[in-house]
Write an enzyme that holds these catalytic residues in place. Structure first.
Site, PDB file in Angstrom:
ATOM      1  CB  THR A 340     -47.723 -79.399  51.877  1.00 10.52           C
ATOM      2  OG1 THR A 340     -47.412 -80.785  51.742  1.00 10.52           O
ATOM      3  CG2 THR A 340     -46.721 -78.754  52.788  1.00 10.52           C
ATOM      4  CG  ASP A 341     -52.133 -76.696  49.754  1.00 10.58           C
ATOM      5  OD1 ASP A 341     -53.024 -77.168  50.461  1.00 10.58           O
ATOM      6  OD2 ASP A 341     -51.677 -75.553  49.912  1.00 10.58           O
ATOM      7  CB  SER A 366     -49.428 -79.004  42.112  1.00  7.42           C
ATOM      8  OG  SER A 366     -49.941 -77.756  42.482  1.00  7.42           O
ATOM      9  NE  ARG A 367     -52.803 -83.872  47.663  1.00  8.55           N
ATOM     10  CZ  ARG A 367     -51.841 -83.864  48.570  1.00  8.55           C
ATOM     11  NH1 ARG A 367     -51.675 -82.800  49.324  1.00  8.55           N
ATOM     12  NH2 ARG A 367     -51.075 -84.909  48.745  1.00  8.55           N
ATOM     13  CB  VAL A 368     -54.554 -75.598  45.301  1.00  9.72           C
ATOM     14  CG1 VAL A 368     -55.298 -76.267  46.418  1.00  9.72           C
ATOM     15  CG2 VAL A 368     -53.208 -75.115  45.754  1.00  9.72           C
TER      16      VAL A 368
END
Ligand SMILES: Nc1ncnc2c1ncn2[C@@H]1O[C@H](COP(=O)(O)OP(=O)(O)OP(=O)(O)O)[C@@H](O)[C@H]1O
Ligand SMILES: [Mg+2]
Length: 507
Positions: A340-341, A366-368
């Site tokens: 997941t991101d 939260s990477r994006v």
């Protein structure tokens, strides 16, 4: 009466068509069941079966071929095992499992094959699409650009989500995982996002609570519930998230935004492990079969933000995973974290201290989504995470009863107010305007003038107070660049008034 030319032509066409459809004799291969047990069957005599092909048992029940051997085929049962015994006839259908898709499903509760579980008629399907479909290719995708507001301040301010992102909600049993996802779905009542809730092996009572909450607080006419209950055939439970994803992809292809909640993938993995062990596949780590990573990655890769040429729709996935005693490095949780991101980690300690939603900010990321955060919120939230983390570190010291200097005491008091503001009751998602106002109250020091136990009342009264005294704040949108100076000044003033009215009332 002579037939008109038109009619002659029509009959001619029909004859051609019927001639074309002439039934040719064919050979249908019939196999037979060798072994059958808890949700699986082994079949012999069908050497031409392909992977993922549907098999039809004499009783009408369906099976899905997931293991092809030279002599025998392992299949998972998708329906009632009654009437299936060693020796029962089976035939291959030449078809893969398909789920119905279409707008008629919205507002309904169905199983993976679109069969109603809400007592209604089967919803009419626009199309039947395979439950397993390839994920959009790289060139078909666009960057995640728009935020998906969850309505939870702690998420939207510090772990923002974007449309098309995959964010894992992870935590121990009963720490509010479903509650976070449900609040995010409820918040979509003010957007056009379609919400799909896929439940795998969840208790009927919990599923009922989710449906009830959506009915009371959400936009139920834009929700779809795809349920594989614990009493359904394990094969059907296993198929549920894939089918739900297919149902969502129909709307994705129309350029719509879809939110898919999968509750939960740990149970999904457990069901798959059970089926694989019964089919005598070699067990690997924690007795899971070797392809447990692949079953989840091929599902979650289907979440995407599509490019403009393909309509620009998005499918955001919020898979849920359960940990044991906070162990996020167990096999399935680590797999999911890497697929997941980002993840929202729910901490049991925070939950028992009554800090709800119990999001552990340090372990969540939260990477994006950060790039998509609404600019008005971003400006205010930038320093929040750091301030909060510093406070948490300092707070540990004070637990030992250490004397602290005045400056540290202030930092701690301020931090406590941040924490109080991040708590939020269930089913009460906040609008962007409310979130901006709350953060402004934190940063501007308005909350420092309140007693700690008044922060909750401040938050709960805020929406009405703003609606009466500063309604333009509630109209703030995700596209607004910066908070205009005069609105900011008005807001600060309005917030100070609210704080004053609370202090006047006393604790
Ligand atoms: N923000 C909140 N405020 C108050 N109560 C909450 C909040 N979030 C969750 N709860 C309560 O906590 C309990 C557990 O929540 P929930 O069922 O969402 O947890 P879960 O992690 O999904 O549990 P399970 O592991 O059983 O699926 C519920 O009774 C719910 O009402
Ligand atoms: Mg739950």
């Amino acid at each position: 009466m002579p037939l008109s030319d038109e009619l002659h032509r029509w009959i001619g066409h029909a004859e051609v068509r019927i001639a074309g459809m002439a039934v040719a004799p064919g050979i249908e291969r019939i196999g037979r069941v060798v072994r059958v047990g808890d949700g699986v069957a082994t079949v012999a005599g069908l050497p031409e079966t392909r992977l993922d092909e549907l098999l039809v048992f004499e009783s009408g029940s369906l099976g899905l071929a997931i293991d092809l051997g030279e002599e025998e085929i392992g299949c998972i049962l998708l329906g009632d095992a009654g009437g299936i015994a060693a020796g029962t006839n089976v035939r291959g259908s030449g078809e893969v499992a398909r789920a119905p898709v279409g707008a008629a499903l919205l507002g309904r509760v169905v199983d993976a094959f679109g069969m109603p579980l809400d007592g209604g008629m089967p919803p009419p399907a626009e199309e039947l699409l395979p439950v397993e479909r390839p994920a959009p290719a790289i060139v078909d995708r666009d960057l995640v650009q728009r935020p998906l507001a969850s309505g939870l301040l702690v998420v939207d301010a510090m772990i923002p989500l974007g449309r098309g992102q995959r964010e894992l909600i992870i935590g121990d049993r009963g720490t509010g995982k479903t509650a976070v996802a449900v609040d995010a779905m409820i918040n979509q009542r003010s957007t056009e996002v379609i919400c799909i809730y896929a439940a795998v092996g969840q208790k009927s009572s919990s599923v009922n609570n989710v449906i009830d909450a959506m009915r009371r607080f959400g936009a139920i006419e834009r929700c779809l519930f795809v349920i594989g209950g614990p009493d359904a055939a394990p094969g059907l439970q296993w198929l549920t998230p894939y089918a739900a994803c297919t149902m969502g992809e129909h709307f994705l292809a129309q350029g719509r935004d879809v939110l898919l909640v999968i509750d939960d993938l740990t149970k999904h993995a457990a069901v798959y492990r059970q089926l694989s062990l019964l089919l005598r596949r070699p067990p690997g780590r924690e007795a899971y079969p070797g392809d447990v990573f692949y079953i989840h990655s091929r599902l979650l890769e289907r979440a995407a933000k599509l490019s403009g040429e393909l309509g620009g729709g998005s499918l955001t996935a919020l898979p849920i995973a359960e940990t044991q005693a906070g162990n996020i490095s167990a096999y399935v949780p680590t797999n999911l974290i890497s697929i997941t991101d980002g993840q929202i980690y729910l901490d049991p300690h925070l939950f028992y201290e009554d800090q709800k939603p119990a999001v552990n900010v340090g372990l969540s990321v939260s990477r994006v989504g950060g790039k998509t955060q609404a600019p008005v919120l971003k400006n205010l939230a930038e320093s929040l995470r750091l301030e909060y983390q510093q406070f948490l570190e300092l707070e540990v010291f004070t637990r030992f009863g250490t004397m602290v200097d005045e400056r540290t005491r202030k930092v701690i008091e301020h931090g406590r107010r941040i924490r109080a503001v991040l708590a939020q009751p269930q089913f009460a998602p906040q609008s962007l305007g409310q979130q901006v106002a709350l953060l402004l109250a934190v940063q501007g020091g308005t909350l420092d003038r309140l007693a700690l136990d008044q922060v909750g009342s401040f938050r709960n009264r805020l929406a009405d107070w703003l609606a009466q005294r500063c309604p333009e704040a509630l109209r703030l949108g995700e596209a607004d660049e910066a908070l205009p100076d005069e609105l900011r000044a008005r807001l600060v003033e309005t917030l100070a008034d609210l704080a004053r009215s609370l202090t006047a009332e006393g604790p």
